[in-house]
Enzyme design. Sequence first.
Site, PDB file in Angstrom:
ATOM      1  N   THR A 126       0.817  -1.219   0.000  1.00 43.42           N
ATOM      2  CA  THR A 126       0.000   0.000   0.000  1.00 43.42           C
ATOM      3  C   THR A 126       0.851   1.269   0.000  1.00 43.42           C
ATOM      4  OG1 THR A 126      -1.727  -1.181   1.175  1.00 43.42           O
ATOM      5  CG2 THR A 126      -1.782   1.208   1.348  1.00 43.42           C
ATOM      6  N   PRO A 128       0.376   5.889  -0.104  1.00 40.14           N
ATOM      7  CA  PRO A 128      -0.607   6.918   0.258  1.00 40.14           C
ATOM      8  C   PRO A 128      -1.750   7.036  -0.756  1.00 40.14           C
ATOM      9  CG  PRO A 128       1.605   7.701   0.725  1.00 40.14           C
ATOM     10  CD  PRO A 128       1.765   6.359   0.067  1.00 40.14           C
ATOM     11  N   PHE A 156       0.581   2.328   5.982  1.00 49.53           N
ATOM     12  CA  PHE A 156      -0.218   1.342   6.748  1.00 49.53           C
ATOM     13  C   PHE A 156       0.477  -0.015   6.833  1.00 49.53           C
ATOM     14  CE2 PHE A 156      -4.134   3.769   5.027  1.00 49.53           C
ATOM     15  CZ  PHE A 156      -4.103   4.659   6.080  1.00 49.53           C
ATOM     16  N   ILE A 157       1.775   0.006   7.100  1.00 47.36           N
ATOM     17  CA  ILE A 157       2.513  -1.258   7.105  1.00 47.36           C
ATOM     18  C   ILE A 157       2.509  -1.867   8.510  1.00 47.36           C
ATOM     19  CG2 ILE A 157       4.698  -2.391   6.513  1.00 47.36           C
ATOM     20  CD1 ILE A 157       3.023  -0.924   4.177  1.00 47.36           C
ATOM     21  N   ASP A 240      -4.243 -13.744  -1.021  1.00 48.56           N
ATOM     22  CA  ASP A 240      -5.220 -14.854  -0.967  1.00 48.56           C
ATOM     23  C   ASP A 240      -5.076 -15.605   0.357  1.00 48.56           C
ATOM     24  OD1 ASP A 240      -6.341 -14.384  -3.427  1.00 48.56           O
ATOM     25  OD2 ASP A 240      -5.294 -15.998  -4.477  1.00 48.56           O
ATOM     26  N   GLN A 279     -36.064 -14.028  26.648  1.00 48.05           N
ATOM     27  CA  GLN A 279     -36.001 -14.629  25.316  1.00 48.05           C
ATOM     28  C   GLN A 279     -35.342 -13.697  24.286  1.00 48.05           C
ATOM     29  OE1 GLN A 279     -39.643 -15.406  22.971  1.00 48.05           O
ATOM     30  NE2 GLN A 279     -38.945 -17.516  22.898  1.00 48.05           N
ATOM     31  N   GLU A 363      -6.151  -5.818   4.209  1.00 44.63           N
ATOM     32  CA  GLU A 363      -5.973  -6.942   3.267  1.00 44.63           C
ATOM     33  C   GLU A 363      -7.145  -7.040   2.293  1.00 44.63           C
ATOM     34  OE1 GLU A 363      -3.976 -10.427   4.492  1.00 44.63           O
ATOM     35  OE2 GLU A 363      -2.842  -9.370   6.047  1.00 44.63           O
ATOM     36  N   GLY A 364      -7.642  -5.870   1.882  1.00 43.61           N
ATOM     37  CA  GLY A 364      -8.742  -5.783   0.923  1.00 43.61           C
ATOM     38  C   GLY A 364     -10.050  -5.545   1.640  1.00 43.61           C
TER      39      GLY A 364
HETATM   40  N1  CAA Z   1      -3.607 -14.695  -7.606  1.00 39.59           N
HETATM   41  C1  CAA Z   1      -2.701 -14.632  -8.609  1.00 39.59           C
HETATM   42  N2  CAA Z   1      -2.752 -13.682  -9.575  1.00 39.59           N
HETATM   43  C2  CAA Z   1      -3.748 -12.775  -9.505  1.00 39.59           C
HETATM   44  C3  CAA Z   1      -4.721 -12.798  -8.487  1.00 39.59           C
HETATM   45  C4  CAA Z   1      -4.619 -13.815  -7.517  1.00 39.59           C
HETATM   46  N3  CAA Z   1      -5.508 -13.888  -6.522  1.00 39.59           N
HETATM   47  N4  CAA Z   1      -5.579 -11.773  -8.679  1.00 39.59           N
HETATM   48  C5  CAA Z   1      -5.168 -11.139  -9.777  1.00 39.59           C
HETATM   49  N5  CAA Z   1      -4.064 -11.737 -10.271  1.00 39.59           N
HETATM   50  C6  CAA Z   1      -3.323 -11.388 -11.491  1.00 39.59           C
HETATM   51  C7  CAA Z   1      -4.257 -11.502 -12.690  1.00 39.59           C
HETATM   52  O1  CAA Z   1      -4.242 -12.805 -13.239  1.00 39.59           O
HETATM   53  C8  CAA Z   1      -3.650 -10.501 -13.631  1.00 39.59           C
HETATM   54  O2  CAA Z   1      -2.514 -11.047 -14.254  1.00 39.59           O
HETATM   55  P1  CAA Z   1      -2.398 -11.134 -15.876  1.00 39.59           P
HETATM   56  O3  CAA Z   1      -2.536  -9.736 -16.392  1.00 39.59           O
HETATM   57  O4  CAA Z   1      -1.060 -11.751 -16.093  1.00 39.59           O
HETATM   58  O5  CAA Z   1      -3.544 -11.992 -16.311  1.00 39.59           O
HETATM   59  C9  CAA Z   1      -3.137  -9.416 -12.707  1.00 39.59           C
HETATM   60  O6  CAA Z   1      -2.982 -10.011 -11.428  1.00 39.59           O
HETATM   61  C10 CAA Z   1      -4.063  -8.235 -12.606  1.00 39.59           C
HETATM   62  O7  CAA Z   1      -5.334  -8.704 -12.227  1.00 39.59           O
HETATM   63  P2  CAA Z   1      -6.586  -7.757 -12.261  1.00 39.59           P
HETATM   64  O8  CAA Z   1      -6.683  -7.084 -13.627  1.00 39.59           O
HETATM   65  O9  CAA Z   1      -7.766  -8.509 -11.753  1.00 39.59           O
HETATM   66  O10 CAA Z   1      -6.143  -6.636 -11.234  1.00 39.59           O
HETATM   67  P3  CAA Z   1      -6.858  -5.286 -10.836  1.00 39.59           P
HETATM   68  O11 CAA Z   1      -5.874  -4.194 -10.965  1.00 39.59           O
HETATM   69  O12 CAA Z   1      -8.191  -5.157 -11.520  1.00 39.59           O
HETATM   70  O13 CAA Z   1      -7.075  -5.490  -9.272  1.00 39.59           O
HETATM   71  C11 CAA Z   1      -8.024  -6.243  -7.255  1.00 39.59           C
HETATM   72  C12 CAA Z   1      -7.718  -6.546  -8.723  1.00 39.59           C
HETATM   73  C13 CAA Z   1      -8.738  -7.471  -6.730  1.00 39.59           C
HETATM   74  C14 CAA Z   1      -8.918  -5.041  -7.069  1.00 39.59           C
HETATM   75  C15 CAA Z   1      -6.684  -6.070  -6.489  1.00 39.59           C
HETATM   76  O14 CAA Z   1      -6.096  -4.882  -6.890  1.00 39.59           O
HETATM   77  C16 CAA Z   1      -6.842  -6.058  -4.982  1.00 39.59           C
HETATM   78  O15 CAA Z   1      -6.866  -7.120  -4.356  1.00 39.59           O
HETATM   79  N6  CAA Z   1      -6.890  -4.867  -4.333  1.00 39.59           N
HETATM   80  C17 CAA Z   1      -6.857  -4.768  -2.876  1.00 39.59           C
HETATM   81  C18 CAA Z   1      -5.448  -4.695  -2.388  1.00 39.59           C
HETATM   82  C19 CAA Z   1      -5.299  -5.062  -0.935  1.00 39.59           C
HETATM   83  O16 CAA Z   1      -5.877  -6.036  -0.462  1.00 39.59           O
HETATM   84  N7  CAA Z   1      -4.488  -4.303  -0.199  1.00 39.59           N
HETATM   85  C20 CAA Z   1      -4.196  -4.581   1.167  1.00 39.59           C
HETATM   86  C21 CAA Z   1      -2.728  -4.484   1.392  1.00 39.59           C
HETATM   87  S1  CAA Z   1      -2.012  -5.319   2.772  1.00 39.59           S
HETATM   88  C22 CAA Z   1      -2.658  -4.637   4.168  1.00 39.59           C
HETATM   89  O17 CAA Z   1      -3.826  -4.509   4.283  1.00 39.59           O
HETATM   90  C23 CAA Z   1      -1.755  -4.200   5.281  1.00 39.59           C
HETATM   91  C24 CAA Z   1      -1.292  -5.241   6.181  1.00 39.59           C
HETATM   92  O18 CAA Z   1      -0.100  -5.331   6.448  1.00 39.59           O
HETATM   93  C25 CAA Z   1      -2.241  -6.145   6.920  1.00 39.59           C
END
Ligand code: CAA
Length: 384
Positions: A126, A128, A156-157, A240, A279, A363-364
């Site tokens: 992530t 800004p 937000f790391i 995932d 209840q 994480e989304g």
């Molecule tokens: N596994 C493997 N590859 C994947 C995948 C997956 N689950 N999802 C997408 N991809 C690949 C696709 O196959 C594609 O590759 P190709 O072009 O080679 O086919 C590529 O990634 C791009 O895919 P999309 O076009 O679907 O990507 P997008 O830009 O439309 O975005 C999204 C998809 C689901 C919105 C993604 O951007 C997303 O998950 N966003 C949220 C990010 C997130 O969760 N951030 C949190 C960060 S961590 C955190 O929270 C802090 C912490 O420390 C806890």
Amino acid sequence: MFFKLTDEQLMIQSMVREFSRKVVAATAAERDKTKEFPAENLKQMGELGLMGMMVPTEFGGEGADTVSYVLALSEIAYSCASTAVVMSVHNSIVCESITKFGSQELKKRFLPRLTEAEIIGAFALTEPHAGSDPSAQITTAVKDGDHYVINGTKRFITTGKNCGLVIVTAKTDEAAGHKGISAFIVEQGTPGLKVGHVEDKMGLRASDTTDLIFEDCRVPAKNMLGKEGQGFKIAMTGLDGGRIGIAAQSVGVAQAALDAAVKYVKGRDQFGQKISKFQGLRWIVADMATELEAAKQLMFSAAAMKDRGEKYTQQASMAKLFASEMVNRITGKALQLHGGYGFTADYPVERFYRDARVFTIYEGTSEIQRIVISNNILKDKRKP
Ligand code: CAA
């Protein structure tokens, strides 16, 4: 239960439950106040094999399955959600990504230290202006001889301040969109890597969440995870698994909130009887337990699919979506069942309520999970 746990999985659950409720729970409320990082918990968790659970034994891990891992993680979350999020990012994203995509040399160099909890891992995707849309990130990594020079700010790391290494994504080809993003392992203490702003959060207060600033940070080229341009895929694959981890954190906190609510309603007298006899309140308890059970089954199902080597992206998002929304409803209801006392720091439910709030965000977000799920079902991928 539809999902039957093996004797080994039950043994891991019971071992972690005992440790968590004795050791981790003892300081959770205090650390919520002081924001003290749970270093001592994590050290002991390393000794118990909880900090590299799914890492193969040849690299110092336990070689455990994902089902055992979610059982352990939810037991830690039951007592302290701050400790659990550190465990989750460390195991689900950092150790898993190095195991899956790291060269033999990187695995040998970093996994034994991570599994022993000598160092804790962080994951920096992530920025800004790039949260839900990580392909819009602008951090760059420019090749210079046998090094890459990284410049940019990550936001937000989790464990940004207390980590020993961070997996960071950066653009190695600015014109190539998500295919121009690469991932690197950067060790804390590398010149040019600085910890920036530390967030003051409503929950998970003992887990630090920080900016990481990269200023001409030179990283050996051999620290690249996977190949150049593979960083986005590595991040998505890691997320995932991470999302199953958030489901497990949600299940753990929800169970703690339900148990606290049951204890309270069975002990509190009003109108001449225990309030558990009303209840209206019994039905609330029944709904809480039912939702929690549904979330557990989704969590187990995603974890089992991962263990069987099936594609589990959709199941992980479903588990994360449902469980994180569920725990917000359950902690809210648990607080309500405590009446005015629930709003005070004398009871743990207000901490559960605050800690759970971010589960539908990190994480989304829930909205991102719905994009992932609907894209997988409709198979006509749409941009958000
Ligand atoms: N596994 C493997 N590859 C994947 C995948 C997956 N689950 N999802 C997408 N991809 C690949 C696709 O196959 C594609 O590759 P190709 O072009 O080679 O086919 C590529 O990634 C791009 O895919 P999309 O076009 O679907 O990507 P997008 O830009 O439309 O975005 C999204 C998809 C689901 C919105 C993604 O951007 C997303 O998950 N966003 C949220 C990010 C997130 O969760 N951030 C949190 C960060 S961590 C955190 O929270 C802090 C912490 O420390 C806890």
